[in-house]
Each structure stands twice: as C-alpha cells, then as structure tokens.
Design a protein around this motif. Structure first.
Motif, mmCIF file in Angstrom:
data_model
loop_
_atom_site.group_PDB
_atom_site.id
_atom_site.type_symbol
_atom_site.label_atom_id
_atom_site.label_comp_id
_atom_site.label_asym_id
_atom_site.label_seq_id
_atom_site.Cartn_x
_atom_site.Cartn_y
_atom_site.Cartn_z
ATOM 1 N N LEU A 51 0.799 -1.383 -0.021
ATOM 2 C CA LEU A 51 0.071 -0.125 -0.074
ATOM 3 C C LEU A 51 1.054 1.314 0.041
ATOM 4 O O LEU A 51 0.656 2.375 -0.706
ATOM 5 N N LEU A 52 1.883 1.291 0.925
ATOM 6 C CA LEU A 52 2.775 2.283 0.893
ATOM 7 C C LEU A 52 3.556 2.485 -0.534
ATOM 8 O O LEU A 52 3.664 3.811 -0.953
ATOM 9 N N LEU A 62 5.074 8.524 1.422
ATOM 10 C CA LEU A 62 4.699 8.937 2.811
ATOM 11 C C LEU A 62 5.705 8.690 3.758
ATOM 12 O O LEU A 62 5.930 9.544 4.810
ATOM 13 N N THR A 63 6.766 7.907 3.551
ATOM 14 C CA THR A 63 7.573 7.486 4.537
ATOM 15 C C THR A 63 8.994 7.814 3.794
ATOM 16 O O THR A 63 9.039 7.556 2.469
ATOM 17 N N ILE A 64 10.132 7.822 4.400
ATOM 18 C CA ILE A 64 11.584 7.831 3.719
ATOM 19 C C ILE A 64 11.841 6.475 3.069
ATOM 20 O O ILE A 64 12.358 6.468 2.079
ATOM 21 N N ASP A 65 11.285 5.352 3.652
ATOM 22 C CA ASP A 65 11.553 4.142 2.809
ATOM 23 C C ASP A 65 10.895 3.876 1.645
ATOM 24 O O ASP A 65 11.265 3.090 0.706
ATOM 25 N N CYS A 66 10.056 4.886 1.377
ATOM 26 C CA CYS A 66 9.355 4.738 -0.172
ATOM 27 C C CYS A 66 9.781 5.575 -1.139
ATOM 28 O O CYS A 66 9.381 5.684 -2.190
ATOM 29 N N THR A 67 10.921 6.347 -0.672
ATOM 30 C CA THR A 67 11.535 7.090 -1.841
ATOM 31 C C THR A 67 12.558 6.475 -2.594
ATOM 32 O O THR A 67 12.995 5.547 -2.215
#
Length: 91
Positions: A51-52, A62-67
C-alpha cells in the motif's frame, strides 16, 4: 476530485493496516510463540508495504522508506506536497 478521493481511500487503508500491524507487534511482544498472530502480522506487514508503494507511485512517498533515491538527481522528498497540504490545509 476522483484522484483526491482515491488518495484518501488509500491513505485510510494504510492507516487501518498500520494500526493492525502496531497492535499485532504489541501482542507478539507478550505472545511470541503464537503462530497465527505471527502469520497475520507477516501478512499485514506485506500489505502495508504494498500500500505504501502504491501510494508513493501515485501521490508521492509517505515515508522515507518509499523514496527512490537511485534515479534522482536531487533530493525530492521535500518537493512534494504532504497529504495534509493537498486539500488547502497549508497551501
């Protein structure tokens, strides 16, 4: 308007799944051998990650992990509007 609605729905589902993951983590802290809870936690963590990633592809991370820093020439994290800025909140 439709993009806004689908973004809200996706964000709402992310919040629901994130709550479930947090709750399962707390439960597993005191019941580490509960195989059903562990399987459910793994399933929910996987869904949250998917979802992220979907949200990041359509609306920005939404989070730095998704960049995705590998294909960018600059740091774009701060260039996107945050979810609360999309509907006239801060902008």
């Amino acid at each position: 308007m439709n993009e806004n609605r689908s973004g809200k729905q996706l964000l709402n589902r992310i919040n629901q799944v994130s709550f479930a993951v947090d709750d399962l983590l707390l439960y597993l802290d005191t019941h580490p051998c509960d195989e059903r809870a562990l399987m459910l936690c793994r399933k929910m963590v996987k869904e949250r990650k998917e979802l992220l990633e979907k949200y990041a592809q359509n609306f920005g991370p939404l989070t730095i992990d998704c960049t995705d820093m590998s294909e960018s020439e600059s740091w774009k994290w701060m260039e996107q509007p945050f979810p609360w800025e999309r509907e006239g909140g801060c902008r």
